[in-house]
Design an enzyme around this catalytic site. Structure first.
Site, short mmCIF file in Angstrom:
data_model
loop_
_atom_site.label_atom_id
_atom_site.label_comp_id
_atom_site.label_asym_id
_atom_site.label_seq_id
_atom_site.Cartn_x
_atom_site.Cartn_y
_atom_site.Cartn_z
N HIS A 197 0.81 -1.23 0.00
CA HIS A 197 0.00 0.00 0.00
C HIS A 197 0.84 1.27 0.00
CE1 HIS A 197 0.02 1.25 4.39
NE2 HIS A 197 0.49 0.03 4.50
N THR A 233 -2.87 -19.78 3.11
CA THR A 233 -3.20 -19.64 1.70
C THR A 233 -2.91 -18.22 1.22
OG1 THR A 233 -4.91 -21.30 1.97
CG2 THR A 233 -5.07 -19.90 0.01
N CYS A 320 1.59 10.40 17.76
CA CYS A 320 1.07 10.22 19.11
C CYS A 320 0.37 8.89 19.13
CB CYS A 320 0.13 11.36 19.50
SG CYS A 320 -1.45 11.37 18.68
#
Ligand code: PLP
Length: 378
Positions: A197, A233, A320
């Site tokens: 990503h 898998t 944070c």
């Protein structure tokens, strides 16, 4: 994401590339690639293609590509698994690792009695002293590039120093893959972690490159997939989508990096011209899209809220973790004073960033910092 949003948090995640969406959709009904029948063999062949593509792009052999569910999982397998196979109980890491590495190393110290030595960093978060690598260790681990500041680390030097002691090296390259050229064999790392990503692939997919030997032992047990290093898998659609995203990212890399670095430098110049007393925490060598700044007297959370209300999406540069705006361990390791570090912002530019995003932010930043510096918001 609408046109009115200015998304400047590409280090957190970058929007999925169209080629990745299409590859994912195309293979979304793939069956178990372990099936010994036609549809299983077809799924297996898609998976093999993805593995070969990734290996080729990363300078690795297909067998060295281990599909995982995330960068976090790849880091954990490497760190816990390399420690497991060693007689040595020393671990060398750095003071600026992402929690996926930092907490894995701390777990080894707490639960397995690992003796941990940390490489320090300089004022801009580049590793500054390699001496702890001069004694053998079960493993050494260092990120390729820091997620907060973008600082690119001296990985070849670290690997050479570790190799002189026979120490295997894990590289957390989650921020770097798809953004800088990587040649796994040329680098000589034992393992290397990546996450889809971060370069326009799907969330929840990653890979670990793992040399044949020494190979980390598995932290899960199960069906023996992925050389037994990561049983379970494999999601064929995500693997194909990740390979498509990486192919496009690598193909565009040189041109995109020049474009993004140009926008980043422009943003930096405009912010420095508009706002007094700014500390620039990103310095070369660094990833092209990172700009980490501290605004002494302001508070990161306040600035993020004000920017969000203007449609600018960025991150506090002082992660944070428990809902309390404390300075991050990275800024602390860099020697940044608490009073400065608390007012930090991380802008990360990426493939959807335009000059309009930069100009919009530059036009509003002085007002945002000014408001945040007012006594009420501090
Ligand atoms: N390592 C670094 C340097 C990262 O920046 C990240 C994500 O932010 C991770 C590891 C974790 O990756 P993932 O989100 O795929 O678990």
């Amino acid at each position: 994401m609408t046109d009115t949003l200015h998304y400047l948090d590409h280090a957190a995640t970058t929007p999925m590339r169209q080629v990745a969406v299409e590859a994912w959709l195309k293979h979304s009904s793939a069956v178990n690639p372990g099936g010994q029948y036609g549809s299983g063999r077809r799924a297996r062949s898609v998976l093999d293609d993805a593995r070969e593509q990734i290996a080729e792009l990363m300078g690795a052999d297909p067998i060295e590509v281990i599909f995982t569910s995330s960068g976090t999982e790849a880091d954990n397998i490497a760190i816990q698994g390399l420690f497991e196979i060693s007689e040595n109980n020393r671990v060398v890491s750095t003071t600026i690792e992402h929690p996926a590495v930092k907490d894995a190393v701390e777990k080894l110290a707490k639960e397995r009695g690992a003796e941990v030595a940390l490489l320090p960093v300089d004022r801009h978060s580049h590793v500054s002293d390699l001496t702890p690598l001069d004694a053998p260790a079960a493993l050494a681990t260092c990120m390729y590039a820091n997620n907060e500041t973008g600082a690119i680390q001296p990985i070849p030097e670290i690997i050479a120093r570790a190799a002189a002691q026979g120490t295997p090296v894990h590289v957390d390259a989650v921020q770097a893959v798809g953004r800088v050229p990587i040649d796994f064999h040329g680098l000589g790392a034992t393992t290397l972690a990546s996450s889809a990503h971060k370069y326009g692939g799907p969330r929840g997919a990653g890979f670990l490159l793992a040399k044949r030997s020494p190979a980390p032992s598995a932290i899960l047990v199960g069906g023996g997939q992925e050389r037994g290093i990561r049983p379970g898998t494999v999601d064929v659609a995500s693997a194909a989508s990740m390979a498509a995203a990486l192919t496009e990212a690598v193909t565009e890399m040189e041109q995109e990096n020049a474009r993004i670095a140009g926008l980043r430098d422009d943003l930096q110049a405009k912010i420095l011209a508009a706002v007094d007393d700014v500390r620039v925490n990103t310095a070369e060598p660094a990833l092209p899209g990172h700009l980490h700044l501290s605004f002494p007297g302001a508070d990161g959370d306040s600035m993020i809220m004000l920017l969000d209300s203007l449609g600018v999406e960025a991150a506090t540069g002082s992660a944070c973790s428990a809902g309390v705006n404390r300075m991050s361990h990275v800024l602390e390791a860099m020697g940044v004073a608490d009073s400065e570090g608390i007012g930090s912002l991380r802008f990360t530019l990426g493939r959807t960033t335009t000059a309009e995003d930069v100009d919009y932010l530059a036009a509003h930043i002085a007002d945002v910092v000014g408001k945040a510096r007012n006594a009420g918001l501090r």
